[in-house]
Design a protein around this motif. Structure first.
Motif, PDB file in Angstrom:
ATOM      1  N   ARG A  25      -9.521   2.587 -23.423  1.00  0.00           N
ATOM      2  CA  ARG A  25     -10.166   3.563 -22.535  1.00  0.00           C
ATOM      3  C   ARG A  25      -9.932   4.993 -22.995  1.00  0.00           C
ATOM      4  O   ARG A  25     -10.516   5.922 -22.464  1.00  0.00           O
ATOM      5  N   GLY A  26      -9.034   5.181 -23.953  1.00  0.00           N
ATOM      6  CA  GLY A  26      -8.710   6.530 -24.401  1.00  0.00           C
ATOM      7  C   GLY A  26      -7.906   7.303 -23.376  1.00  0.00           C
ATOM      8  O   GLY A  26      -7.917   8.521 -23.355  1.00  0.00           O
ATOM      9  N   ASP A  27      -7.202   6.587 -22.528  1.00  0.00           N
ATOM     10  CA  ASP A  27      -6.411   7.192 -21.460  1.00  0.00           C
ATOM     11  C   ASP A  27      -4.941   7.119 -21.862  1.00  0.00           C
ATOM     12  O   ASP A  27      -4.377   6.038 -21.983  1.00  0.00           O
ATOM     13  N   PHE A  28      -4.328   8.261 -22.065  1.00  0.00           N
ATOM     14  CA  PHE A  28      -2.948   8.299 -22.526  1.00  0.00           C
ATOM     15  C   PHE A  28      -2.028   8.924 -21.476  1.00  0.00           C
ATOM     16  O   PHE A  28      -1.157   9.724 -21.789  1.00  0.00           O
ATOM     17  N   THR A  29      -2.222   8.523 -20.227  1.00  0.00           N
ATOM     18  CA  THR A  29      -1.401   9.004 -19.126  1.00  0.00           C
ATOM     19  C   THR A  29       0.001   8.408 -19.237  1.00  0.00           C
ATOM     20  O   THR A  29       0.164   7.188 -19.256  1.00  0.00           O
ATOM     21  N   LEU A  30       1.000   9.276 -19.334  1.00  0.00           N
ATOM     22  CA  LEU A  30       2.378   8.819 -19.542  1.00  0.00           C
ATOM     23  C   LEU A  30       2.897   7.931 -18.416  1.00  0.00           C
ATOM     24  O   LEU A  30       3.722   7.054 -18.652  1.00  0.00           O
ATOM     25  N   THR A  31       2.400   8.129 -17.189  1.00  0.00           N
ATOM     26  CA  THR A  31       2.886   7.309 -16.079  1.00  0.00           C
ATOM     27  C   THR A  31       2.523   5.845 -16.255  1.00  0.00           C
ATOM     28  O   THR A  31       3.162   4.972 -15.665  1.00  0.00           O
ATOM     29  N   TRP A  32       1.503   5.558 -17.050  1.00  0.00           N
ATOM     30  CA  TRP A  32       1.172   4.158 -17.367  1.00  0.00           C
ATOM     31  C   TRP A  32       1.746   3.751 -18.707  1.00  0.00           C
ATOM     32  O   TRP A  32       2.199   2.630 -18.892  1.00  0.00           O
ATOM     33  N   TRP A  33       1.717   4.653 -19.676  1.00  0.00           N
ATOM     34  CA  TRP A  33       2.174   4.292 -21.019  1.00  0.00           C
ATOM     35  C   TRP A  33       3.665   4.019 -21.082  1.00  0.00           C
ATOM     36  O   TRP A  33       4.097   3.037 -21.709  1.00  0.00           O
ATOM     37  N   GLY A  58       0.800  -1.222   0.000  1.00  0.00           N
ATOM     38  CA  GLY A  58       0.000   0.000   0.000  1.00  0.00           C
ATOM     39  C   GLY A  58       0.830   1.268   0.000  1.00  0.00           C
ATOM     40  O   GLY A  58       0.392   2.307   0.503  1.00  0.00           O
ATOM     41  N   LEU A  59       2.022   1.213  -0.576  1.00  0.00           N
ATOM     42  CA  LEU A  59       2.935   2.356  -0.533  1.00  0.00           C
ATOM     43  C   LEU A  59       2.831   3.298  -1.725  1.00  0.00           C
ATOM     44  O   LEU A  59       3.505   4.325  -1.742  1.00  0.00           O
ATOM     45  N   ILE A  60       2.021   2.965  -2.719  1.00  0.00           N
ATOM     46  CA  ILE A  60       1.870   3.856  -3.871  1.00  0.00           C
ATOM     47  C   ILE A  60       0.713   4.801  -3.589  1.00  0.00           C
ATOM     48  O   ILE A  60      -0.420   4.358  -3.403  1.00  0.00           O
ATOM     49  N   PRO A  61       0.989   6.107  -3.537  1.00  0.00           N
ATOM     50  CA  PRO A  61      -0.103   7.062  -3.323  1.00  0.00           C
ATOM     51  C   PRO A  61      -1.110   6.965  -4.465  1.00  0.00           C
ATOM     52  O   PRO A  61      -0.733   6.764  -5.620  1.00  0.00           O
ATOM     53  N   PRO A  62      -2.386   7.097  -4.159  1.00  0.00           N
ATOM     54  CA  PRO A  62      -3.419   6.967  -5.191  1.00  0.00           C
ATOM     55  C   PRO A  62      -3.177   7.848  -6.410  1.00  0.00           C
ATOM     56  O   PRO A  62      -3.409   7.413  -7.527  1.00  0.00           O
ATOM     57  N   GLU A  63      -2.675   9.055  -6.221  1.00  0.00           N
ATOM     58  CA  GLU A  63      -2.496   9.942  -7.373  1.00  0.00           C
ATOM     59  C   GLU A  63      -1.384   9.459  -8.301  1.00  0.00           C
ATOM     60  O   GLU A  63      -1.311   9.868  -9.448  1.00  0.00           O
ATOM     61  N   LEU A  64      -0.511   8.579  -7.832  1.00  0.00           N
ATOM     62  CA  LEU A  64       0.539   8.032  -8.688  1.00  0.00           C
ATOM     63  C   LEU A  64       0.134   6.701  -9.320  1.00  0.00           C
ATOM     64  O   LEU A  64       0.760   6.252 -10.268  1.00  0.00           O
ATOM     65  N   PRO A  70       6.091   3.009 -18.827  1.00  0.00           N
ATOM     66  CA  PRO A  70       6.603   1.726 -18.343  1.00  0.00           C
ATOM     67  C   PRO A  70       6.055   0.537 -19.130  1.00  0.00           C
ATOM     68  O   PRO A  70       6.757  -0.450 -19.358  1.00  0.00           O
ATOM     69  N   ASN A  71       4.816   0.643 -19.568  1.00  0.00           N
ATOM     70  CA  ASN A  71       4.235  -0.483 -20.296  1.00  0.00           C
ATOM     71  C   ASN A  71       4.734  -0.574 -21.736  1.00  0.00           C
ATOM     72  O   ASN A  71       4.874  -1.675 -22.282  1.00  0.00           O
ATOM     73  N   LEU A  72       5.037   0.568 -22.345  1.00  0.00           N
ATOM     74  CA  LEU A  72       5.693   0.522 -23.656  1.00  0.00           C
ATOM     75  C   LEU A  72       7.081  -0.101 -23.520  1.00  0.00           C
ATOM     76  O   LEU A  72       7.517  -0.863 -24.386  1.00  0.00           O
ATOM     77  N   PHE A  73       7.762   0.219 -22.436  1.00  0.00           N
ATOM     78  CA  PHE A  73       9.064  -0.398 -22.186  1.00  0.00           C
ATOM     79  C   PHE A  73       8.915  -1.916 -22.068  1.00  0.00           C
ATOM     80  O   PHE A  73       9.670  -2.674 -22.691  1.00  0.00           O
ATOM     81  N   LEU A  74       7.938  -2.374 -21.262  1.00  0.00           N
ATOM     82  CA  LEU A  74       7.728  -3.821 -21.106  1.00  0.00           C
ATOM     83  C   LEU A  74       7.378  -4.483 -22.434  1.00  0.00           C
ATOM     84  O   LEU A  74       7.796  -5.612 -22.702  1.00  0.00           O
ATOM     85  N   LEU A  75       6.614  -3.800 -23.253  1.00  0.00           N
ATOM     86  CA  LEU A  75       6.236  -4.327 -24.561  1.00  0.00           C
ATOM     87  C   LEU A  75       7.431  -4.415 -25.502  1.00  0.00           C
ATOM     88  O   LEU A  75       7.644  -5.428 -26.173  1.00  0.00           O
TER      89      LEU A  75
END
Length: 123
Positions: A87-95, A18-24, A97-102
């Motif tokens: 979802r049409g969500d292009f938030t860089l904080t998700w994109w 539970g260490l990730i703040p919700p906004e992150l 790391p996941n583009l890196f994994l891809l």
């Protein structure tokens, strides 16, 4: 590969602690569907990490295990990117790391999937 595998394990340790703040975490952390969606990656990510770490520890024929690990890692990234794109969500904080994994496994997978070359020493 080592950094990515350890990073995935650390990510899940931080999430479960539970260490990730919700906004992150993501835009709507209180949405149980998004929470469940994120948790649905646990087994895939753990399988990718553990097979990757096993690959780095094995001395005999690591090629098949490495192929599995890199494929699982790329699949996790692809699934996440697909979800956020739908979802049409292009938030860089998700994109990012996941583009890196891809993408990071693809060059190694191309090399791993080529047939081995025969050298004079192997004849």
């Amino acid at each position: 590969m080592l950094i990515t595998d350890i990073g995935l394990l650390l990510y899940w340790a931080v999430v479960f602690a539970g260490l990730i703040p919700p906004e992150l975490a993501y835009q709507d952390y209180t949405n149980p569907i998004l929470t469940d969606w994120n948790a649905s990656f646990v087994l895939l990510d753990l399988a990718a990490s553990l097979t990757g770490l096993a690959t780095l520890c094995t001395t005999s024929s690591p090629r098949p295990l490495m192929t599995v690990s890199l494929t699982l890692t790329s699949t996790a990234g692809l699934q996440a990117i697909t979800f956020w794109a739908l979802r049409g969500d292009f938030t860089l904080t998700w994109w990012l790391p996941n583009l890196f994994l891809l993408l990071f496994p693809l060059p190694a997978l191309i090399v791993l999937l080529r047939p081995p070359t025969t050298t004079a020493a192997n004849r």
